[in-house]
Design a protein around this motif. Structure first.
Motif, short mmCIF file in Angstrom:
data_model
loop_
_atom_site.label_atom_id
_atom_site.label_comp_id
_atom_site.label_asym_id
_atom_site.label_seq_id
_atom_site.Cartn_x
_atom_site.Cartn_y
_atom_site.Cartn_z
N TYR A 68 0.82 -1.21 0.00
CA TYR A 68 0.00 0.00 0.00
C TYR A 68 0.86 1.26 0.00
CZ TYR A 68 -3.59 -3.40 1.10
OH TYR A 68 -4.43 -4.49 1.06
N GLU A 69 1.94 1.24 0.76
CA GLU A 69 2.81 2.41 0.82
C GLU A 69 3.47 2.68 -0.53
OE1 GLU A 69 5.47 1.62 3.99
OE2 GLU A 69 3.97 2.00 5.57
N ALA A 70 3.86 1.61 -1.25
CA ALA A 70 4.47 1.79 -2.56
C ALA A 70 3.49 2.45 -3.52
CB ALA A 70 4.94 0.44 -3.11
N ILE A 71 2.24 2.01 -3.49
CA ILE A 71 1.22 2.60 -4.37
C ILE A 71 0.95 4.05 -3.99
CG2 ILE A 71 -1.23 2.49 -5.02
CD1 ILE A 71 -1.00 -0.59 -4.74
N MET A 72 0.78 4.32 -2.71
CA MET A 72 0.49 5.69 -2.28
C MET A 72 1.63 6.63 -2.63
SD MET A 72 -1.52 5.22 1.37
CE MET A 72 -0.16 4.36 2.16
N ASN A 73 2.86 6.19 -2.42
CA ASN A 73 4.01 7.04 -2.73
C ASN A 73 4.13 7.29 -4.23
OD1 ASN A 73 4.73 7.30 -0.05
ND2 ASN A 73 6.12 5.54 -0.08
N TRP A 74 3.85 6.26 -5.03
CA TRP A 74 3.90 6.41 -6.49
C TRP A 74 2.87 7.44 -6.96
CZ3 TRP A 74 7.35 4.62 -10.02
CH2 TRP A 74 7.00 4.72 -11.38
N HIS A 75 1.66 7.34 -6.46
CA HIS A 75 0.61 8.28 -6.84
C HIS A 75 0.91 9.69 -6.35
CE1 HIS A 75 -2.79 5.70 -8.48
NE2 HIS A 75 -1.84 4.83 -8.20
N GLY A 76 1.52 9.78 -5.18
CA GLY A 76 1.89 11.09 -4.69
C GLY A 76 2.94 11.75 -5.55
N ARG A 77 3.98 10.98 -5.94
CA ARG A 77 5.06 11.55 -6.75
C ARG A 77 4.64 11.82 -8.18
NH1 ARG A 77 7.90 7.34 -4.28
NH2 ARG A 77 7.95 6.20 -6.26
N HIS A 78 3.90 10.92 -8.77
CA HIS A 78 3.63 11.00 -10.21
C HIS A 78 2.32 11.69 -10.55
CE1 HIS A 78 7.04 8.45 -11.54
NE2 HIS A 78 6.92 7.98 -10.32
N PHE A 79 1.34 11.62 -9.67
CA PHE A 79 0.03 12.20 -9.98
C PHE A 79 -0.37 13.29 -8.98
CE2 PHE A 79 -0.48 7.52 -11.11
CZ PHE A 79 0.08 7.69 -12.36
N HIS A 80 0.54 13.63 -8.07
CA HIS A 80 0.29 14.68 -7.07
C HIS A 80 -0.97 14.39 -6.25
CE1 HIS A 80 3.42 16.66 -9.31
NE2 HIS A 80 2.67 16.72 -10.38
N ASN A 81 -1.19 13.12 -5.97
CA ASN A 81 -2.36 12.71 -5.21
C ASN A 81 -1.93 12.37 -3.79
OD1 ASN A 81 -4.68 11.64 -4.16
ND2 ASN A 81 -4.86 9.95 -5.60
N GLU A 82 -2.28 13.22 -2.86
CA GLU A 82 -1.92 13.01 -1.46
C GLU A 82 -3.09 12.45 -0.65
OE1 GLU A 82 1.16 13.31 -0.76
OE2 GLU A 82 1.76 14.35 -2.61
N ASP A 83 -4.20 12.18 -1.29
CA ASP A 83 -5.41 11.74 -0.57
C ASP A 83 -5.51 10.23 -0.44
OD1 ASP A 83 -6.11 14.38 -0.43
OD2 ASP A 83 -7.50 14.31 -2.12
N LEU A 84 -4.69 9.49 -1.16
CA LEU A 84 -4.84 8.04 -1.22
C LEU A 84 -4.43 7.40 0.11
CD1 LEU A 84 -5.72 5.94 -3.31
CD2 LEU A 84 -3.33 5.73 -4.02
N ARG A 85 -5.26 6.48 0.58
CA ARG A 85 -5.01 5.76 1.83
C ARG A 85 -5.15 4.26 1.58
NH1 ARG A 85 -3.39 9.98 2.48
NH2 ARG A 85 -3.94 11.59 4.00
N PRO A 86 -4.57 3.41 2.45
CA PRO A 86 -4.66 1.96 2.23
C PRO A 86 -6.09 1.45 2.05
CG PRO A 86 -3.04 2.42 3.92
CD PRO A 86 -3.71 3.73 3.60
N GLU A 87 -7.03 2.02 2.78
CA GLU A 87 -8.40 1.53 2.69
C GLU A 87 -9.05 1.83 1.34
OE1 GLU A 87 -8.58 5.44 5.14
OE2 GLU A 87 -7.28 3.68 4.94
N HIS A 88 -8.45 2.74 0.56
CA HIS A 88 -8.99 3.07 -0.76
C HIS A 88 -8.52 2.10 -1.85
CE1 HIS A 88 -8.81 7.43 0.94
NE2 HIS A 88 -9.95 6.84 1.28
N ILE A 89 -7.55 1.24 -1.52
CA ILE A 89 -6.87 0.41 -2.51
C ILE A 89 -7.35 -1.03 -2.39
CG2 ILE A 89 -4.63 -0.43 -3.31
CD1 ILE A 89 -3.42 2.13 -1.98
N LEU A 90 -7.78 -1.60 -3.50
CA LEU A 90 -8.25 -2.99 -3.54
C LEU A 90 -7.40 -3.77 -4.54
CD1 LEU A 90 -12.10 -2.31 -3.74
CD2 LEU A 90 -10.78 -2.88 -1.69
N TYR A 91 -6.75 -4.82 -4.08
CA TYR A 91 -5.97 -5.67 -5.00
C TYR A 91 -6.89 -6.26 -6.07
CZ TYR A 91 -3.38 -9.54 -6.94
OH TYR A 91 -2.79 -10.41 -7.82
N GLN A 92 -6.38 -6.32 -7.31
CA GLN A 92 -7.09 -6.97 -8.41
C GLN A 92 -6.09 -7.83 -9.18
OE1 GLN A 92 -10.54 -6.53 -8.90
NE2 GLN A 92 -10.33 -5.43 -6.96
N ASN A 93 -6.57 -8.96 -9.68
CA ASN A 93 -5.70 -9.84 -10.45
C ASN A 93 -5.33 -9.26 -11.80
OD1 ASN A 93 -5.65 -12.67 -12.36
ND2 ASN A 93 -4.42 -12.60 -10.49
#
Length: 394
Positions: A68-93
């Motif tokens: 979750y931290e890797a995804i949040m950090n990626w979105h923060g750096r690349h898309f300037h999205n600071e709102d993303l939290r672990p509960e917003h992320i759902l794994y998909q195959n």
């Protein structure tokens, strides 16, 4: 200066779908159809998988905070999205699997699903396989030839067909559009007005070689957050398609709850430990590699665009803003499109027929390959397919 992306890899014998014709004995092909890259993945991905391979047990596991931290950090750096939290992320195959889960959660067989045409062929298959009905709204070129959403047609399709969901491809495959913030906001307003679920496929988000900023759909407004399920994956960016790893982002709890239930009902949506390590390695350390990749792809797109527009009579190509694709318009009356397809097959340049995207007389080319391959492909197309000034080469 030699680039890491100039190396040509022999993929024959690896089971790669893109190179099937080579495995079957044809050795002269340039496969520019299926959208995986002819580049080795980033070294940080190999290293991350290698480290996990050193531990010889691969039992059942749960995602940990690193994912979750890797995804949040990626979105923060690349898309300037600071709102993303672990509960917003759902794994998909996979991204298409996530789209299927969203459609199963919020629509019924027979329901209409809106898409912007040309429509990625995977959307067409997924919607049809689930018993839903596709309603395409074709993009329209403006005075400068830039493909634009036809909001009036979209609204008419929503009303006439009682549309329940809109699959929004951002950036757009196959045209390469990177949508402006106003365009995305208009989409959210339209979907919100008619209570249409907004499913945003953003697998191409990291490919903006033209310099435009990708804007996540859910970020444009509070309304967009309330009605959007977005799908992402490192597999397109880092050439990991066969590792199967993606994730959904949904901010509204009601969306997450229904999405998660639909995704787990198949019992095939459990994470793969090596795929998740690949994602973590890619997102933690792959930023500079992606920047180099985009610069290289842009040179390929510029080369092909200049070649096509200056040498292929009657063929039009708008410079793509995103993706690593080239979208060739071969609809001029002077061109025999059926013969074009035959000649492309004959000379070994294997692209995608636009008919599979609901856009007849177009060709999609995958330009994520060494520059020397683009040069070879353009030379073959000029000599054997487009026959400038009416000349044909035997």
């Amino acid at each position: 200066m030699q680039s890491i992306f100039d190396e040509k890899w022999n993929r024959t014998g690896t089971g790669t779908i893109k190179w099937k014709a080579s495995d079957e004995g044809r050795k002269d092909i340039i496969p520019m159809g299926i959208a995986d890259m002819e580049f080795a993945t980033a070294p940080c991905v190999i290293e991350a998988v290698r480290r996990r391979m050193e531990h010889p047990l691969f039992g059942y596991f749960n995602l940990d905070n690193r994912f979750y931290e890797a995804i949040m950090n990626w979105h923060g750096r690349h898309f300037h999205n600071e709102d993303l939290r672990p509960e917003h992320i759902l794994y998909q195959n996979g991204v298409l699997g996530g789209i299927a889960a969203a459609l199963q959660a919020f629509t019924l067989p027979g329901d209409r699903v809106l898409c912007s045409g040309p429509v990625y062929s995977g959307f067409i298959r997924t919607v049809g396989d689930l018993g839903r009905v596709l309603c395409p709204s074709m993009l329209k070129p403006d005075r400068e030839g830039i493909m634009r959403l036809d909001l009036e047609d979209m609204e008419r399709k929503i009303l006439d067909n009682k549309v329940k969901a809109f699959i929004f491809c951002s950036p757009h495959n196959p045209t390469g559009r990177v949508w402006d913030e106003d365009e995305i906001r208009d989409v959210a307003v339209l979907c919100g007005k008619y209570h249409v679920l907004l499913i945003s496929d953003e697998i191409w988000a990291d490919f903006t070689p033209g310099g435009k900023q990708h804007i996540p759909t859910a970020m444009v407004s509070g309304l967009a957050k309330d009605i959007t399920i977005s799908l992402y994956s490192p597999t397109k960016t880092f050439n990991l398609a066969s590792l199967r790893c993606a994730y959904a982002v949904a901010y509204a709890p009601w969306l997450r709850d229904a999405m998660e239930k639909a995704a787990v009902m198949t019992h095939f949506n459990n994470p793969n430990v090596l795929s998740c390590e690949a994602l973590i390695g890619a997102y933690q350390e792959g930023g500079e590699w992606v920047e180099q990749l985009n610069r290289y792809i842009r040179k390929n797109q510029e080369y092909v665009h200049d070649y096509v527009t200056s040498r292929f009579s009657g063929v039009r190509m708008q410079m793509p803003e995103g993706t690593y694709l080239g979208w060739l318009d071969c609809s001029a009356p002077s061109l025999d499109f059926e013969q074009i397809l035959k000649d492309m097959e004959h000379c070994g340049v294997l692209g995608n027929d636009g008919a599979s995207y609901l856009a007849p007389k177009h060709v999609r080319l995958n330009l994520a390959c060494p520059m020397s391959v683009c040069e070879d492909a353009m030379s073959r197309l000029e000599r054997y397919v487009f026959h400038i000034r009416g000349e044909r080469t035997a």
